[in-house]
Design a protein around this motif. Structure first.
Motif, mmCIF file in Angstrom:
data_model
loop_
_atom_site.group_PDB
_atom_site.id
_atom_site.type_symbol
_atom_site.label_atom_id
_atom_site.label_comp_id
_atom_site.label_asym_id
_atom_site.label_seq_id
_atom_site.Cartn_x
_atom_site.Cartn_y
_atom_site.Cartn_z
ATOM 1 N N ARG A 109 0.830 -1.200 0.000
ATOM 2 C CA ARG A 109 0.000 0.000 0.000
ATOM 3 C C ARG A 109 0.864 1.248 0.000
ATOM 4 O O ARG A 109 0.350 2.340 0.232
ATOM 5 N N GLY A 110 2.159 1.052 -0.221
ATOM 6 C CA GLY A 110 3.066 2.200 -0.245
ATOM 7 C C GLY A 110 3.376 2.735 1.136
ATOM 8 O O GLY A 110 3.861 3.859 1.286
ATOM 9 N N LEU B 26 0.783 8.880 1.080
ATOM 10 C CA LEU B 26 1.079 10.268 0.701
ATOM 11 C C LEU B 26 1.166 11.192 1.911
ATOM 12 O O LEU B 26 1.336 12.399 1.762
ATOM 13 N N GLY C 297 2.629 16.018 12.441
ATOM 14 C CA GLY C 297 1.921 17.274 12.260
ATOM 15 C C GLY C 297 0.815 17.465 13.275
ATOM 16 O O GLY C 297 0.370 18.574 13.546
ATOM 17 N N VAL C 298 0.344 16.351 13.835
ATOM 18 C CA VAL C 298 -0.725 16.420 14.822
ATOM 19 C C VAL C 298 -0.142 16.027 16.165
ATOM 20 O O VAL C 298 0.563 15.033 16.272
ATOM 21 N N LEU D 186 -5.740 10.808 -7.714
ATOM 22 C CA LEU D 186 -4.587 11.341 -6.995
ATOM 23 C C LEU D 186 -4.750 12.814 -6.639
ATOM 24 O O LEU D 186 -4.441 13.236 -5.515
ATOM 25 N N SER E 216 2.632 12.979 4.626
ATOM 26 C CA SER E 216 3.954 13.375 5.127
ATOM 27 C C SER E 216 3.880 13.978 6.521
ATOM 28 O O SER E 216 4.890 14.134 7.185
ATOM 29 N N GLU E 217 2.684 14.332 6.977
ATOM 30 C CA GLU E 217 2.558 15.031 8.261
ATOM 31 C C GLU E 217 2.104 14.127 9.411
ATOM 32 O O GLU E 217 1.916 14.597 10.527
ATOM 33 N N GLY E 218 1.827 12.854 9.125
ATOM 34 C CA GLY E 218 1.311 11.991 10.188
ATOM 35 C C GLY E 218 -0.120 12.353 10.546
ATOM 36 O O GLY E 218 -0.490 12.398 11.717
ATOM 37 N N ARG E 219 -0.958 12.624 9.522
ATOM 38 C CA ARG E 219 -2.353 13.010 9.766
ATOM 39 C C ARG E 219 -3.329 11.903 9.427
ATOM 40 O O ARG E 219 -4.523 12.067 9.603
ATOM 41 N N VAL F 190 4.772 -0.346 -5.121
ATOM 42 C CA VAL F 190 3.786 0.710 -5.309
ATOM 43 C C VAL F 190 4.548 1.924 -5.843
ATOM 44 O O VAL F 190 5.453 2.428 -5.172
ATOM 45 N N ALA G 244 8.349 13.424 11.768
ATOM 46 C CA ALA G 244 7.556 14.647 11.809
ATOM 47 C C ALA G 244 6.133 14.236 12.152
ATOM 48 O O ALA G 244 5.560 13.374 11.505
#
Lengths: 486, 486
Positions: free
Chosen positions: A185-186, A316, B100-101, A277, A318-321, B9, B98
């Protein structure tokens, strides 16, 4: 089978003499159906010791029970429940019991009123089961599953099988998740970013309990996974439904001030749409800008057989959201109840502590069996077999649907295991489903997927994960006839 | 093992040309340790099809990877991860990601701060494990458990193994519970009065979620089961601790206006006190008068070997005010996570709906295996074996404790599997436990059992369910020396 002495618990004193109370235990056991004719009673010595009373009291009671024909004596082999003993009625009268506490009022029916439409458990007895999400015995690799389970039952794995692991997961399974499943799943995750759950449902429950609650707002897809509404409602959060379109959830229609957004980005449930995307990037950007968390339910990624699976939204992130929920229910089978959460370590830490209080951990035996099933390559072989079968079934479905003039509302371009269907405007698919059931056809009415206040009645879902291709044309023809006759 | 095409992927466009992105996937896989030297790559055709790109692009990328020594070509057998490829570092640097949250702030550490003392999972590596609640390999009937599990893996049981049962339980197991287990506790229940859970912990969690919440008051025993505090705290209920005495929970010390009272009446945790009949009746009368619900955690009833087990509080419950929680963790093993709730049908209905949303059901395979284990009589045989072993261990414990002048604070008259101990007033048993651990002795500090605001530090628990009698004297002697030296 003989009845152990432990099956006898002396009624409280005050309900007669010791002898009477012993007789009462036996007659109640017989009349309630717990003891059956031919079962061996404990020896008088054994029962006396267990109850802490004198043996003669037991012997006298047994003698009385023999003369009342509840017991029969067989010489030196002891006492047995008599063949002539009164039988428990086959259908016991279900007299409502005295309930001193009004639990319905106390709880406000908080959970029971969320229960969705009952699905038949005996779906295999129907000729045309267009049901969703059950295992198909004709595809499952029973033999190798058994071998893996056997290996997990070996003495070497005694601790993995029997131990209370507190808050921890099977390191073998976690390793395979990290090295072999998530990369598809990347997703590159570390040990402290993954938690095993009791299926995706439990993953959503845990995520909700950690992130939401009174005063917080969640956005969900409409239509969307019905089990999610059942998770959110008792949390006390405000739930906002956002209509999906042909590309899934539109980020620009999200309300302001939302804390958590739930999405099935790669294969929208139930419309099967795949979010492109650009929209994924827009959704992530909105999350960063508006400071919300995204929960990605990636429940069926293995079933991409028409084109390569799109990477998970999480890949995708990058911020850990993004909190990612996966499951083995669709790819192996749902009855084992195993799924997983992937998220930032600080989130997983809370989720793990919650799971410890809630249920400790999924059974060790199941974890270890899946670890073997993955590591020996059976999982990949099974998925290939399922994909090939589904590809063929989907083709037959498409033809039959076209031949019968039925309207597809969503089928997705990746594959999957179901079609999202629209009946003509006047048709109530719950009534339709009821009628079809009598003809051996199971379909899933669509109302439960919609926000209740505005749910259209004419949608339905047709699963093809548990129906053989040979049955599909006739099954679809029956649905066509029923709709035309509705 | 070869690497499936699905393990690849494609990174999003914008991160270089297609060829660069393919190389990136391979090198990242190698450097992260996911791909290992000697693993076979997918064929160029297979990978091209999977990614939906031209085969020549893949072939060119593979050629470049060979010259960079990431891959090696083996003639017609294809491409493999090279033996000379850079290795993943053994210990990957755990650079914080990182995030973000700020999940710690978002959740307030609500669950993680409840986590109790960590217990060592590798207790078997300690010479003197006076731990509590783990299975003992020397007593467990591994052979018959395997046979039952095998039977539950048979084709006849395919549906029981694999199906999503929604909110339902295995009828075979429920029948044995009703007919054989509950009657031993004096409980006559019907199908709609029982629900299976993921162990007693999950039973307490479900009960709390159904009955409690903000604005409600719960009373708990002090000292009491530490896992219960972790269940109650996040519910938002007010929790009142009531000191127990030598007869367990005193009903006359219960505060007014309480909604739910939790008790371990038959074997108080951790003091092992058994509540006498008069007090049970007084507790039930108080419940009726003050209109509260009683939750009875009957976690260890099978371990009565000194005298007959007292019937459950639930057996005296004529008004439907007692919710009963049982478990197979102590009598079979904790790692399978299976327990049950017994209560009025109107309560069980809510609990069942909640379980459906929370986790669906315990895995079908586990339910069916236990059903066979019970019905074939292995459960009774196992319990007998455990009782005999525990009786002997308890005797050795008593002697060793006396010989070393240690003080027992509670041992119970029924049996059980632990002693509740008091060290001299100045001793902090958490420090004591730490020191003993270095000498191969595991004890359980008692602080976690008490209400945090007033917890004494000098209590500890000694379990004897996982230590051989031969080890007990020396283990206790070491504890004695450590306490005298403290």
């Amino acid at each position: 089978m003989s009845i152990p002495a432990e099956a006898f618990v002396l009624p409280p004193a005050g309900r007669g003499t010791l002898q009477q109370r012993i007789r009462q235990m036996v007659t109640e056991g017989v009349l309630s159906g717990r003891f059956r004719a031919g079962q061996k009673m404990p020896s008088s010595r054994g029962l006396a010791e267990h109850l802490g009373i004198s043996r003669i009291t037991v012997t006298l009671s047994y003698a009385e029970l023999v003369s009342a024909d509840y017991l029969m004596a067989r010489g030196r082999s002891g006492y047995f429940i008599s063949e002539n003993a009164p039988r428990a009625p086959e259908l016991q009268a279900r007299a409502p019991r005295a309930e001193g506490v009004d639990f319905a009022a106390l709880t406000g029916g908080r959970f029971s009123r969320l229960a969705t439409v009952k699905r038949p458990l005996d779906w295999e007895n129907y000729q045309f089961p267009f049901i969703y999400g059950q295992a198909d015995a004709s595809l499952f690799d029973h033999q190798n599953w058994r071998l893996c389970a056997l290996r997990a039952l070996g003495r070497k794995d005694f601790a993995a099988l029997t131990s209370d692991m507190y808050d921890r997961d099977d390191p073998l399974l976690i390793e395979h998740l990290l090295r072999s499943i998530l990369p598809r799943r990347g997703i590159a995750a570390r040990e402290d970013e993954v938690l095993l759950t009791m299926g995706a449902q439990n993953a959503l429950w845990i995520t909700t309990a950690v992130l939401l609650g009174a005063g917080r707002r969640a956005a969900v897809e409409n239509p969307g996974y019905s089990g999610l509404r059942g998770v959110l409602a008792p949390s006390g959060s405000e739930v906002i439904s956002v209509d999906v379109d042909a590309d899934g959830l539109p980020p620009d229609r999200l309300p302001k001030g939302v804390d958590v957004v739930f999405t099935t980005a790669s294969h929208q449930c139930p419309t099967n749409a795949t979010m492109p995307l650009e929209r994924r990037l827009a959704l992530l950007e909105a999350a960063s800008r508006e400071n919300f968390v995204i929960v990605e339910d990636d429940y069926e990624f293995e079933m991409s057989f028409l084109k390569p699976v799109s990477p998970a939204l999480k890949s995708l992130d990058s911020e850990g959201r993004v909190i990612y929920a996966g499951s083995f229910s669709k790819s192996v089978f749902p009855g084992m109840r195993l799924g997983y959460l992937v998220g930032p370590a600080s989130f997983i830490r809370e989720a793990r502590a919650l799971r410890l209080m809630m249920l400790r951990h999924p059974p060790g035996h199941i974890q270890r069996t899946v670890a073997y099933f993955l590591s020996l390559g059976h999982y990949d072989a099974l998925i290939n077999r399922m994909r090939n079968a589904y590809r063929r079934r989907r083709q037959v479905m498409e033809e039959a649907i076209r031949d019968n003039g039925l309207a597809v509302a969503g089928q997705g371009g990746f594959g999957g295991s179901s079609f999202w269907m629209r009946a003509p405007a006047g048709v109530d698919t719950e009534v339709l489903a009821e009628g079809l059931r009598a003809e051996g056809v199971l379909i899933e009415p669509g109302r439960a997927f919609f926000a209740p206040e505005q749910a259209p009645k004419n949608f339905y879902r047709l699963g093809y994960s548990s129906i053989s291709p040979a049955k599909i044309p006739e099954g679809i023809a029956r649905i066509g006839r029923a709709i035309r006759g509705a």
